[in-house]
Design an enzyme around this catalytic site. Sequence first.
Site, short mmCIF file in Angstrom:
data_model
loop_
_atom_site.label_atom_id
_atom_site.label_comp_id
_atom_site.label_asym_id
_atom_site.label_seq_id
_atom_site.Cartn_x
_atom_site.Cartn_y
_atom_site.Cartn_z
CG ASP A 269 -0.63 -0.18 8.57
OD1 ASP A 269 -1.37 0.66 9.12
OD2 ASP A 269 0.48 0.09 8.10
CE LYS B 290 0.78 1.30 4.48
NZ LYS B 290 1.62 2.48 4.80
#
Length: 299
Positions: A147, A22
């Site tokens: 995350d 990401k």
Amino acid sequence: MHSAITTTAAQTKLLNCPAPAKLNLFLHITGRREDGYHLLQSVFQLIDRCDTLDFEIRDDGIIKRENEVAGVPEESDLVIRAARLLQRHAELKLGVNIRLHKRLPMGGGVGGGSSDAATTLMALNHLWQCNLDKNDLMQLGLQLGADVPFFIFGQNAFVEGIGEQMEAVTTPNQWFVVIEPGVHVPTPTIFSAKELTRNTKPVKITDFSNAAKVEWKNDLQAVACALHPTIADAINWLKQYEINQGDAKMTGSGSCVFCAFPNEDAATKILQQVPHHWTSWIAKALQQHPINLSNEFLG
């Protein structure tokens, strides 16, 4: 990107399971809670650069990583911890052999370890037939790191709170040039720095969706650049090619830096000019996690 997931008829194996990286399209620190956790706002963008993992069921309850991963002892690997967490939660007697093909940099701010853990939870939920839904898996993932739930959520997200509040967001279809400056940035060092600004004015998800004239920045960047000037060097190099001011920035708590371009050709031209002392690559923006798109195994 090779995201084809190979399964066997008896469903004893899952091979080539993707764990995508990401990028933080921006990262604002808006405050700090009394317990020390930082309040943030960010847009998490999935990209098509991936680690891949192979899983094979064992019937003796043992969870084992079959290959060495440089700098990551098996006992502390988030992949192994994720497998054990799910095994305990589901009270299973099954085990698994795991092979991790590492492509994403560690300490790069691209979420590699968290993504590996998320893919492990999703794959083993299927292989072990745990039948947990996405929300259950996200709650488990939160125990491994802030995350991890995002990768199980499986689509680009406007993120708030300490990283646990997510709302799906559509992002531009674009390409990124990513540079690894070659330094490892410990996240706690950045967040504990007294120089870190923690009072950025909160924005609304509609500000991002409408591309409002907000300064989309990474509040952790200045601290990381002060500690590691090579990060600043990479950002400054990319700045000469940015289309909009501020496009070139650091992701997460570093150390990778990136810049967006409208298409693959534009990104490739810049990639060919990156100085050779940096590792660099291009990646395409994804709208969904490749496991979501495969529909291979997520009930």
